[in-house]
Design a protein around this motif. Structure first.
Motif, PDB file in Angstrom:
ATOM      1  N   LEU A 178     -73.373  21.981  58.578  1.00 19.25           N
ATOM      2  CA  LEU A 178     -72.648  22.220  59.694  1.00 19.25           C
ATOM      3  C   LEU A 178     -71.015  22.354  59.067  1.00 19.25           C
ATOM      4  N   LYS A 179     -70.757  21.901  57.821  1.00 17.60           N
ATOM      5  CA  LYS A 179     -69.596  22.133  57.424  1.00 17.60           C
ATOM      6  C   LYS A 179     -69.164  23.486  57.157  1.00 17.60           C
ATOM      7  N   ILE A 180     -70.266  24.118  56.595  1.00 12.17           N
ATOM      8  CA  ILE A 180     -70.260  25.575  56.093  1.00 12.17           C
ATOM      9  C   ILE A 180     -70.077  26.456  57.560  1.00 12.17           C
ATOM     10  N   CYS A 181     -70.793  26.157  58.596  1.00 17.36           N
ATOM     11  CA  CYS A 181     -70.685  26.956  59.972  1.00 17.36           C
ATOM     12  C   CYS A 181     -69.365  26.670  60.543  1.00 17.36           C
ATOM     13  N   PHE A 182     -68.781  25.443  60.400  1.00 16.07           N
ATOM     14  CA  PHE A 182     -67.461  25.419  60.983  1.00 16.07           C
ATOM     15  C   PHE A 182     -66.443  26.310  60.073  1.00 16.07           C
ATOM     16  N   GLN A 183     -66.571  26.219  58.902  1.00 14.87           N
ATOM     17  CA  GLN A 183     -65.712  27.130  57.932  1.00 14.87           C
ATOM     18  C   GLN A 183     -65.822  28.432  58.450  1.00 14.87           C
ATOM     19  N   MET A 184     -67.073  28.940  58.817  1.00 20.31           N
ATOM     20  CA  MET A 184     -67.205  30.351  59.038  1.00 20.31           C
ATOM     21  C   MET A 184     -66.583  30.711  60.327  1.00 20.31           C
ATOM     22  N   GLY A 227     -59.887  32.569  63.912  1.00 20.62           N
ATOM     23  CA  GLY A 227     -61.262  31.982  63.977  1.00 20.62           C
ATOM     24  C   GLY A 227     -61.599  32.035  65.637  1.00 20.62           C
ATOM     25  N   THR A 228     -62.709  31.568  65.896  1.00 21.52           N
ATOM     26  CA  THR A 228     -63.189  31.583  66.742  1.00 21.52           C
ATOM     27  C   THR A 228     -63.548  30.295  67.603  1.00 21.52           C
ATOM     28  N   THR A 229     -63.630  29.982  68.628  1.00 20.63           N
ATOM     29  CA  THR A 229     -63.857  28.757  69.515  1.00 20.63           C
ATOM     30  C   THR A 229     -65.125  28.113  69.020  1.00 20.63           C
ATOM     31  N   VAL A 230     -65.369  26.888  68.868  1.00 21.62           N
ATOM     32  CA  VAL A 230     -66.295  26.092  68.615  1.00 21.62           C
ATOM     33  C   VAL A 230     -66.355  24.970  69.464  1.00 21.62           C
ATOM     34  N   ARG A 231     -67.699  24.646  70.161  1.00 24.13           N
ATOM     35  CA  ARG A 231     -67.480  23.525  71.090  1.00 24.13           C
ATOM     36  C   ARG A 231     -68.863  22.798  70.823  1.00 24.13           C
ATOM     37  N   ILE A 232     -68.541  21.572  71.069  1.00 22.87           N
ATOM     38  CA  ILE A 232     -70.083  20.697  70.841  1.00 22.87           C
ATOM     39  C   ILE A 232     -69.982  20.036  72.250  1.00 22.87           C
ATOM     40  N   ASP A 233     -71.424  20.075  72.604  1.00 21.35           N
ATOM     41  CA  ASP A 233     -71.909  19.686  74.072  1.00 21.35           C
ATOM     42  C   ASP A 233     -73.234  19.062  73.858  1.00 21.35           C
ATOM     43  N   LEU A 254     -64.037  29.097  61.976  1.00 21.48           N
ATOM     44  CA  LEU A 254     -62.702  29.129  61.950  1.00 21.48           C
ATOM     45  C   LEU A 254     -62.109  29.913  61.233  1.00 21.48           C
ATOM     46  N   ARG A 255     -62.706  30.658  60.417  1.00 22.27           N
ATOM     47  CA  ARG A 255     -62.452  31.935  59.503  1.00 22.27           C
ATOM     48  C   ARG A 255     -62.793  33.362  60.020  1.00 22.27           C
ATOM     49  N   TYR A 256     -63.362  33.369  61.167  1.00 25.75           N
ATOM     50  CA  TYR A 256     -64.227  34.428  61.670  1.00 25.75           C
ATOM     51  C   TYR A 256     -63.661  35.723  61.501  1.00 25.75           C
ATOM     52  N   HIS A 257     -62.367  35.579  62.147  1.00 27.59           N
ATOM     53  CA  HIS A 257     -61.571  36.873  62.326  1.00 27.59           C
ATOM     54  C   HIS A 257     -60.846  37.440  60.858  1.00 27.59           C
ATOM     55  N   LEU A 258     -60.691  36.329  60.144  1.00 30.49           N
ATOM     56  CA  LEU A 258     -59.989  36.617  58.685  1.00 30.49           C
ATOM     57  C   LEU A 258     -61.264  37.293  57.943  1.00 30.49           C
TER      58      LEU A 258
END
Length: 73
Positions: free
Chosen positions: A59-65, A1-7, A67-71
């Motif tokens: 947002l759940k769909i965005c986070f799933q995408m 996956g790739t990093t996700v940050r909330i700020d 976290l699976r980005y490289h897969l």
């Protein structure tokens, strides 16, 4: 996956930002899927208004995408 940050940033205090790497195509994909449901900033962020309900489903769909980005790419 790739990093996700909330700020939260003082320069844009009415929003929370959900940030992903600008080297990915994620924001472009999110825009395609959720252009009417979510707000975006450039190639890096989803902007969530702090005074509105959180768009949990999207947002759940965005986070799933993310976290699976490289897969999935």
């Amino acid at each position: 996956g790739t990093t996700v940050r909330i700020d939260w940033k003082a320069k844009n205090p009415e929003y929370l930002g959900v940030y992903v790497s600008c080297n990915t195509s994620l924001i472009e994909s999110y825009r395609t899927l959720f252009s009417e449901e979510l707000e975006f900033e450039g190639k890096r962020a989803i902007l969530i208004p702090i005074n509105n309900p959180i768009p949990e489903k999207e947002l759940k769909i965005c986070f799933q995408m993310a976290l699976r980005y490289h897969l999935d790419k």
